[in-house]
Write an enzyme that holds these catalytic residues in place. Structure first.
Site, short mmCIF file in Angstrom:
data_model
loop_
_atom_site.label_atom_id
_atom_site.label_comp_id
_atom_site.label_asym_id
_atom_site.label_seq_id
_atom_site.Cartn_x
_atom_site.Cartn_y
_atom_site.Cartn_z
CB CYS A 56 -0.94 -0.01 1.20
SG CYS A 56 -2.04 -1.42 1.19
CG ASN A 70 -6.70 -1.18 0.10
OD1 ASN A 70 -5.91 -0.76 -0.75
ND2 ASN A 70 -6.31 -1.56 1.30
CG HIS A 114 -3.42 3.25 1.15
ND1 HIS A 114 -3.81 2.80 -0.08
CD2 HIS A 114 -3.55 2.21 2.01
CE1 HIS A 114 -4.16 1.52 0.03
NE2 HIS A 114 -4.01 1.15 1.29
C1 LIG Z 1 -11.10 -5.63 8.53
C2 LIG Z 1 -11.90 -4.81 9.53
C3 LIG Z 1 -12.87 -3.92 8.75
C4 LIG Z 1 -12.67 -5.73 10.45
O1 LIG Z 1 -13.43 -4.97 11.37
P1 LIG Z 1 -13.58 -5.44 12.89
O2 LIG Z 1 -14.61 -4.60 13.46
O3 LIG Z 1 -12.22 -5.47 13.47
O4 LIG Z 1 -14.14 -6.89 12.69
P2 LIG Z 1 -13.56 -8.27 13.22
O5 LIG Z 1 -12.36 -8.64 12.41
O6 LIG Z 1 -13.42 -8.21 14.69
O7 LIG Z 1 -14.76 -9.19 12.84
C5 LIG Z 1 -16.02 -9.03 13.46
C6 LIG Z 1 -16.91 -10.14 12.96
O8 LIG Z 1 -17.25 -9.89 11.58
C7 LIG Z 1 -16.95 -11.05 10.81
N1 LIG Z 1 -16.56 -10.63 9.48
C8 LIG Z 1 -15.31 -10.42 8.99
N2 LIG Z 1 -15.40 -10.06 7.71
C9 LIG Z 1 -16.69 -10.03 7.39
C10 LIG Z 1 -17.40 -9.71 6.21
N3 LIG Z 1 -16.79 -9.33 5.09
N4 LIG Z 1 -18.74 -9.78 6.23
C11 LIG Z 1 -19.40 -10.13 7.35
N5 LIG Z 1 -18.78 -10.44 8.50
C12 LIG Z 1 -17.45 -10.40 8.52
C13 LIG Z 1 -15.83 -11.74 11.56
O9 LIG Z 1 -15.81 -13.11 11.21
C14 LIG Z 1 -16.24 -11.52 13.00
O10 LIG Z 1 -17.23 -12.45 13.34
P3 LIG Z 1 -17.26 -13.10 14.83
O11 LIG Z 1 -17.46 -11.95 15.75
O12 LIG Z 1 -18.41 -14.01 14.73
O13 LIG Z 1 -15.91 -13.76 14.98
C15 LIG Z 1 -10.99 -3.93 10.41
O14 LIG Z 1 -10.23 -4.73 11.27
C16 LIG Z 1 -10.08 -3.07 9.61
O15 LIG Z 1 -10.49 -2.14 8.97
N6 LIG Z 1 -8.74 -3.34 9.63
C17 LIG Z 1 -7.80 -2.68 8.80
C18 LIG Z 1 -7.95 -3.26 7.45
C19 LIG Z 1 -7.19 -2.59 6.37
O16 LIG Z 1 -7.29 -1.43 6.18
N7 LIG Z 1 -6.45 -3.36 5.62
C20 LIG Z 1 -5.78 -2.91 4.48
C21 LIG Z 1 -4.39 -2.61 4.84
S1 LIG Z 1 -3.76 -1.15 4.23
#
Ligand SMILES: CC(C)(COP(=O)(O)OP(=O)(O)OC[C@H]1O[C@@H](n2cnc3c(N)ncnc32)[C@H](O)[C@@H]1OP(=O)(O)O)[C@@H](O)C(=O)NCCC(=O)NCCS
Length: 331
Positions: free
Chosen positions: A113, A288, A258
């Protein structure tokens, strides 16, 4: 040393729009979950057979036309991509061939990224030495062909999109405008918090049937860890680059981060204490796009009149590596 400046911008995204409703049909997810957690409503995916070089070529042509340059004017290509067409060579030489520009230097930046910010800082250095006068910087990605589109891969699959953006970097004729300062960092201790393990040169054949069955070629992420580090590092590095440029946050007209996640963008605005409208976000429409997200966002920010000549603009990125950086420029 002359200052360098972005003299042309261009972007290209595939025509195929993939909405959250389309993803609901492929995996157990929902539009509500995706919008609430990420802000993303749709993204673009290529038709199979289109690679990062193809997308980068279109963006590069537009950026060159925008700069009033011909391909033959380019004397160095920097191509940032996480999803290059082949294991090797990189996309830089492929783009050079497609542009028909002989033996011009071409280099790939495999920095996820932050690839565009790293490449832009490198282009700035190349131009300031006086050795190069027209550096083409491209960020292009085809993420869609590498996603696990089953429920097991939903955390990553809903985030990423395909696209390309490009910038032409040349010596600035106006000393007051151009790239003012950059700050770059990496922390390899977190390499496995955001990575795709395979294909890997650590195993014979680069991939075993077991690895394939386990899906170890798909990108993996520790989402919470990435979120926590991203919000901290974005704010830190923006402050660092501004200090190097001798400017302060209140002088900044626009921050172009980004496009990782709308919640990260919002959290950065809050942490820095800047109004949300000073942080450009178009992740809603593209997801992204990794190394392509900043040049795509810059192209749209200018088209929307959010970035005017003379404005102080900050670009910032964080991602796989972890690697991150920021650049301050007077547009
Ligand atoms: C990925 C992200 C959106 C997840 O949000 P979060 O609130 O932390 O969610 P979690 O990972 O704790 O997951 C919560 C629940 O949603 C579920 N879940 C994950 N992806 C899902 C999706 N696409 N659709 C539905 N549910 C989903 C998980 O399985 C979890 O279920 P559980 O509680 O039964 O275990 C967040 O962590 C994030 O934005 N991280 C940075 C990501 C990023 O920017 N990456 C690119 C790098 S530059």
């Amino acid at each position: 040393m002359p200052r360098s400046r972005i003299t042309g911008l261009g972007m290209h995204v595939p025509l195929r729009v993939v909405t959250n409703a389309d993803l609901e049909r492929l995996m157990d997810t929902s539009d509500a979950w995706i919008v609430e957690r990420t802000g993303i409503r749709e993204r673009r995916w290529v038709e199979p057979g289109t690679g990062a070089t193809d997308l980068g070529l279109e963006a590069a042509r537009l950026a060159l036309a925008d700069a009033g340059r011909q391909a033959g004017d380019v004397d160095f290509i920097l191509f940032a991509s996480t999803t290059r067409d082949y294991f090797f060579p990189g996309c830089g030489p492929l783009l050079q061939d497609r542009l028909g520009i002989g033996t011009v230097a071409a280099m790939d930046v495999h920095n996820a990224c932050s690839g565009f910010v790293y490449s832009l800082a490198t282009a700035d250095a190349l131009v300031r030495t006086g050795e190069y006068r027209c550096v083409l910087v491209v960020g292009a990605e085809v993420q869609s062909t590498g996603l696990n589109l089953s429920t097991a891969g939903r955390d990553m699959a809903v985030l990423f999109g395909d696209g390309a953006g490009a910038a032409v970097v040349e010596p600035s004729r106006d000393e007051t405008r151009g790239l003012l300062a950059s700050a770059l960092h990496a922390e390899g201790a977190h390499a496995k918090d955001l990575w795709a393990e395979a294909p890997t040169s650590l195993v014979m054949g680069r991939m075993t049937p077991a690895m394939l069955a386990e899906g170890r070629m798909y990108p993996q992420m520790n989402g919470r860890q990435v979120f926590k580090h991203a919000t901290t590092r974005f704010s830190e590095v923006i402050g660092e680059a501004l200090a190097r440029a001798g400017h302060t946050l209140d002088q900044v007209a626009l921050i172009v981060p980004h496009q990782a996640n709308q919640r990260i963008g919002d959290a950065v605005a809050e942490r820095l204490g800047v109004p949300a409208e000073k942080v450009f976000q178009n992740i809603q429409r593209y997801g992204n796009t990794t190394a392509a997200s900043i040049p795509i966002a810059l192209t749209e920010a200018r088209a929307e009149g959010r970035m005017k000549p003379g404005d102080l603009v900050v670009l910032a990125a964080f991602g796989g590596g972890f690697a991150w950086g920021a650049t301050v420029m007077r547009w």
